[in-house]
Design a protein around this motif. Structure first.
Motif, mmCIF file in Angstrom:
data_model
loop_
_atom_site.group_PDB
_atom_site.id
_atom_site.type_symbol
_atom_site.label_atom_id
_atom_site.label_comp_id
_atom_site.label_asym_id
_atom_site.label_seq_id
_atom_site.Cartn_x
_atom_site.Cartn_y
_atom_site.Cartn_z
ATOM 1 N N MET A 1 0.835 -1.167 0.000
ATOM 2 C CA MET A 1 0.000 0.000 0.000
ATOM 3 C C MET A 1 0.891 1.244 0.000
ATOM 4 O O MET A 1 1.897 1.290 0.683
ATOM 5 N N ASN A 2 0.507 2.224 -0.783
ATOM 6 C CA ASN A 2 1.264 3.462 -0.903
ATOM 7 C C ASN A 2 0.403 4.617 -0.378
ATOM 8 O O ASN A 2 -0.687 4.862 -0.895
ATOM 9 N N ILE A 3 0.898 5.313 0.632
ATOM 10 C CA ILE A 3 0.176 6.438 1.226
ATOM 11 C C ILE A 3 1.026 7.688 1.014
ATOM 12 O O ILE A 3 2.198 7.719 1.401
ATOM 13 N N GLU A 4 0.428 8.696 0.373
ATOM 14 C CA GLU A 4 1.189 9.902 0.020
ATOM 15 C C GLU A 4 0.401 11.168 0.323
ATOM 16 O O GLU A 4 -0.820 11.193 0.222
ATOM 17 N N LEU A 5 1.152 12.210 0.631
ATOM 18 C CA LEU A 5 0.642 13.574 0.685
ATOM 19 C C LEU A 5 1.697 14.440 0.003
ATOM 20 O O LEU A 5 2.842 14.520 0.473
ATOM 21 N N THR A 6 1.325 15.028 -1.129
ATOM 22 C CA THR A 6 2.278 15.787 -1.941
ATOM 23 C C THR A 6 1.721 17.174 -2.240
ATOM 24 O O THR A 6 0.542 17.326 -2.541
ATOM 25 N N ARG A 7 2.611 18.178 -2.162
ATOM 26 C CA ARG A 7 2.241 19.567 -2.446
ATOM 27 C C ARG A 7 2.753 19.963 -3.829
ATOM 28 O O ARG A 7 3.914 19.735 -4.170
ATOM 29 N N PHE A 8 1.857 20.581 -4.608
ATOM 30 C CA PHE A 8 2.187 21.089 -5.938
ATOM 31 C C PHE A 8 1.813 22.571 -5.980
ATOM 32 O O PHE A 8 0.796 22.975 -5.403
ATOM 33 N N ARG A 9 2.621 23.374 -6.658
ATOM 34 C CA ARG A 9 2.318 24.802 -6.774
ATOM 35 C C ARG A 9 1.499 25.055 -8.035
ATOM 36 O O ARG A 9 1.770 24.497 -9.102
ATOM 37 N N VAL A 10 0.535 25.930 -7.893
ATOM 38 C CA VAL A 10 -0.313 26.348 -9.009
ATOM 39 C C VAL A 10 0.393 27.475 -9.757
ATOM 40 O O VAL A 10 1.009 28.353 -9.145
ATOM 41 N N LYS A 11 0.304 27.443 -11.081
ATOM 42 C CA LYS A 11 0.865 28.530 -11.890
ATOM 43 C C LYS A 11 0.175 29.848 -11.551
ATOM 44 O O LYS A 11 -1.024 29.876 -11.245
ATOM 45 N N GLU A 12 0.949 30.932 -11.617
ATOM 46 C CA GLU A 12 0.396 32.271 -11.379
ATOM 47 C C GLU A 12 -0.765 32.527 -12.338
ATOM 48 O O GLU A 12 -0.698 32.163 -13.511
ATOM 49 N N GLY A 13 -1.830 33.137 -11.823
ATOM 50 C CA GLY A 13 -2.963 33.515 -12.653
ATOM 51 C C GLY A 13 -3.917 32.381 -12.988
ATOM 52 O O GLY A 13 -4.811 32.566 -13.825
ATOM 53 N N LYS A 14 -3.768 31.230 -12.376
ATOM 54 C CA LYS A 14 -4.598 30.066 -12.717
ATOM 55 C C LYS A 14 -5.638 29.718 -11.648
ATOM 56 O O LYS A 14 -6.265 28.664 -11.713
ATOM 57 N N THR A 15 -5.863 30.611 -10.704
ATOM 58 C CA THR A 15 -6.820 30.331 -9.637
ATOM 59 C C THR A 15 -8.213 30.033 -10.190
ATOM 60 O O THR A 15 -8.864 29.072 -9.759
ATOM 61 N N ALA A 16 -8.685 30.825 -11.130
ATOM 62 C CA ALA A 16 -10.018 30.597 -11.702
ATOM 63 C C ALA A 16 -10.070 29.247 -12.427
ATOM 64 O O ALA A 16 -11.088 28.547 -12.371
ATOM 65 N N LYS A 17 -8.985 28.876 -13.074
ATOM 66 C CA LYS A 17 -8.942 27.589 -13.766
ATOM 67 C C LYS A 17 -8.938 26.440 -12.762
ATOM 68 O O LYS A 17 -9.555 25.395 -13.001
ATOM 69 N N VAL A 18 -8.256 26.619 -11.630
ATOM 70 C CA VAL A 18 -8.280 25.604 -10.569
ATOM 71 C C VAL A 18 -9.704 25.480 -10.023
ATOM 72 O O VAL A 18 -10.184 24.361 -9.791
ATOM 73 N N ASP A 19 -10.399 26.609 -9.842
ATOM 74 C CA ASP A 19 -11.800 26.559 -9.417
ATOM 75 C C ASP A 19 -12.608 25.689 -10.381
ATOM 76 O O ASP A 19 -13.391 24.835 -9.960
ATOM 77 N N GLU A 20 -12.412 25.931 -11.668
ATOM 78 C CA GLU A 20 -13.118 25.172 -12.707
ATOM 79 C C GLU A 20 -12.753 23.689 -12.635
ATOM 80 O O GLU A 20 -13.609 22.808 -12.748
ATOM 81 N N TRP A 21 -11.476 23.381 -12.435
ATOM 82 C CA TRP A 21 -10.977 22.007 -12.356
ATOM 83 C C TRP A 21 -11.629 21.247 -11.197
ATOM 84 O O TRP A 21 -12.161 20.143 -11.368
#
Length: 114
Positions: A1-21
Motif C-alpha cells: 500500500m502506498n500512502i502519500e501527501l504531496t504539495r504542488f504549486r499552481v501557476k500564477e494567474g490560474k486560480t479561476a482555472k483551478v476553481d473550474e478544475w
C-alpha cells in the motif's frame, strides 16, 4: 500500500482555472470514482492552500500496489483531469512529498485494501 501527501504549486494567474478544475471533478464524481478502481486508488483527496501569496494543491492518497497510472488511462475524465493539470500545475516547482509518520486504518478496512 502506498500512502502519500504531496504539495504542488499552481501557476500564477490560474486560480479561476483551478476553481473550474475542482468543480469539474466534483460534478463528475461518479466517473472519477470509476477511474479510481483501475488505479487501485482507495482514497484520493485534494486540498488547497495559499501561502505567502502562492497557491498550492495537495494530493493525499492511499493506493494499492500495481494500479494503472492516471497518465496511461484513456478514460475521458482522466484526459480532462490531465489537461487541467498541465494548464494549472507549475512544472518549475519541485513537488514536496510530506513524510508519513503514523498510519491509522482499522484492520477490517485495511483488509479490504488489497
Amino acid at each position: 500500500m502506498n500512502i502519500e501527501l504531496t504539495r504542488f504549486r499552481v501557476k500564477e494567474g490560474k486560480t479561476a482555472k483551478v476553481d473550474e478544475w475542482l468543480e469539474f471533478l466534483n460534478e463528475h464524481l461518479d466517473d472519477v470514482l470509476v477511474t479510481l478502481e483501475g488505479e487501485k486508488m482507495y482514497v484520493e483527496t485534494i486540498f488547497r492552500e495559499t501561502l505567502e501569496g502562492k497557491e498550492y494543491l495537495y494530493w493525499y492518497s492511499i493506493q494499492g500496489e500495481g494500479g494503472q497510472s492516471v497518465e496511461s488511462s484513456t478514460h475521458w475524465v482522466d484526459e480532462k483531469h490531465l489537461a487541467f493539470w498541465n494548464e494549472c500545475i507549475d512544472p518549475t516547482f519541485q513537488p514536496v512529498d510530506l513524510t508519513t509518520s503514523v498510519v491509522m486504518i482499522p484492520t477490517n478496512i485495511k483488509a479490504s485494501m488489497k
